[in-house]
Design a protein around this motif. Structure first.
Motif, short mmCIF file in Angstrom:
data_model
loop_
_atom_site.label_atom_id
_atom_site.label_comp_id
_atom_site.label_asym_id
_atom_site.label_seq_id
_atom_site.Cartn_x
_atom_site.Cartn_y
_atom_site.Cartn_z
N VAL A 139 0.86 -1.18 0.00
CA VAL A 139 0.00 0.00 0.00
C VAL A 139 0.90 1.23 0.00
CG1 VAL A 139 -1.89 1.19 1.18
CG2 VAL A 139 -1.70 -1.31 1.35
N LEU A 141 1.58 5.03 0.12
CA LEU A 141 0.97 6.29 0.51
C LEU A 141 1.92 7.46 0.28
CD1 LEU A 141 -0.73 5.22 3.87
CD2 LEU A 141 -1.73 5.28 1.58
N ALA A 149 -2.93 5.07 6.56
CA ALA A 149 -3.87 4.17 5.89
C ALA A 149 -5.12 3.99 6.75
CB ALA A 149 -3.21 2.82 5.64
N ALA A 153 -8.37 3.48 2.30
CA ALA A 153 -7.09 3.24 1.64
C ALA A 153 -6.83 1.75 1.45
CB ALA A 153 -5.96 3.88 2.44
N LEU A 154 -7.35 0.93 2.36
CA LEU A 154 -7.13 -0.51 2.30
C LEU A 154 -8.23 -1.27 1.57
CD1 LEU A 154 -5.92 -1.11 5.97
CD2 LEU A 154 -4.50 -0.91 3.92
N ILE A 166 2.81 -1.08 4.42
CA ILE A 166 2.34 0.29 4.21
C ILE A 166 3.54 1.20 4.03
CG2 ILE A 166 1.02 2.19 5.20
CD1 ILE A 166 -0.66 0.03 6.64
N THR A 168 4.98 4.66 3.66
CA THR A 168 4.61 6.05 3.93
C THR A 168 5.60 7.04 3.34
OG1 THR A 168 5.84 6.23 6.01
CG2 THR A 168 3.63 5.28 6.12
N LEU A 176 -1.26 4.20 10.45
CA LEU A 176 -2.43 3.33 10.35
C LEU A 176 -3.54 3.85 11.24
CD1 LEU A 176 -3.34 0.61 9.03
CD2 LEU A 176 -2.62 -0.50 11.16
N THR A 194 5.64 -1.55 8.02
CA THR A 194 5.71 -0.18 7.54
C THR A 194 7.14 0.33 7.62
OG1 THR A 194 4.87 2.08 7.85
CG2 THR A 194 5.19 0.76 9.83
#
Length: 251
Positions: A139, A141, A149, A153-154, A166, A168, A176, A194
């Motif tokens: 994911v 971002l 997220a 977003a998920l 995730i 970032t 999150l 992350t």
């Protein structure tokens, strides 16, 4: 309007996306307009007709009569996993070391987890089998004003049995939202990771209660393709206590 010459025809390397404004007119009436929409592209250039088709495929639109592109800008940045665009994962096996100086693994304790979390731990998620050879949901971002997220977003992803990573683009800070933890637990995520080093906030506590292992402080996530990655987190003892090395393997 910036124009292109078709996917991959200019010889430039790297991953590319396109930022554009478009209008879609439906054959049974009505229209849809986008402004500043971004998509992965399968190359480094694209013309307007191809981009219109790409948008229709990505959104799964039916009964489209025509598309028009009013603005278009090519951007070199990592793919975010746009669906049905042909921007597939790079071919060939490659291993990326994702371990950063602040990488930490937090494994939930069955006594501290909630009922569902404890059941997940007893089911094997706390063992090595819950940390290695996991398919990745990446994911991205990066570029967001606030790279946190949440459930929306998920929502496009299917996290069941996956390591949800995730990206970032920042070394610290929240990453999150609390409502996203419930979604990950409901949909059966195996692990959450992350690049943020933030590991003492409410999201970390909620993940522990859900029985989900947490990896923080990863590095090198920009080197990963958007799809086709498997994650391996290998704990090892050290003078500082249990540490971990993390690898992303493209398939």
């Amino acid at each position: 309007m910036t124009t292109g010459t078709g996917p991959g025809r200019s010889g430039r390397s790297g991953q590319w996306r396109v930022d554009f404004d478009a209008t879609v007119v439906f054959s049974n009436g009505g229209s849809l307009s986008t402004e500043g929409f971004r998509l992965d592209i399968p190359g480094d250039a694209i013309d307007d007709a191809e981009l219109g088709e790409l948008l229709v495929r990505h959104l799964g639109l039916l009964m489209v009569g025509s598309t028009s592109i009013s603005r278009k800008e090519l951007i070199q940045e990592p793919h975010k996993g746009s669906r049905n665009t042909g921007a597939a994962a790079e071919s060939g096996r490659r291993t990326v070391d994702l371990t950063g100086p602040g990488t930490r693994l937090d494994r939930p304790d069955a006594t501290a987890a909630g009922r569902e979390g404890a059941a997940a731990i007893k089911g094997g998620l706390a063992g090595l089998e819950g940390l290695v050879d996991l398919p990745v949901v990446l994911v991205r971002l990066t570029g967001a004003g606030e790279p946190v997220a949440d459930r929306l977003a998920l929502a496009p992803f299917e996290p069941a049995g996956h390591a949800v990573v995730i990206h970032t683009g920042r070394a610290d800070g929240p990453w999150l939202a609390p409502d996203a933890v419930a979604l990950l637990a409901e949909r059966g995520a195996a692990l959450v990771a992350t690049d943020s080093g933030h590991r003492d906030g409410p999201e970390a506590k909620a993940l522990a209660e859900a029985g989900l292992p947490l990896l923080t402080g990863l590095s090198g996530l920009a080197e990963l393709p958007a799809v086709g990655v498997r994650l391996h987190a290998v704990p090892y003892p050290s003078a500082e206590g249990e540490r971990v090395r993390v690898y992303g393997v493209t398939t």
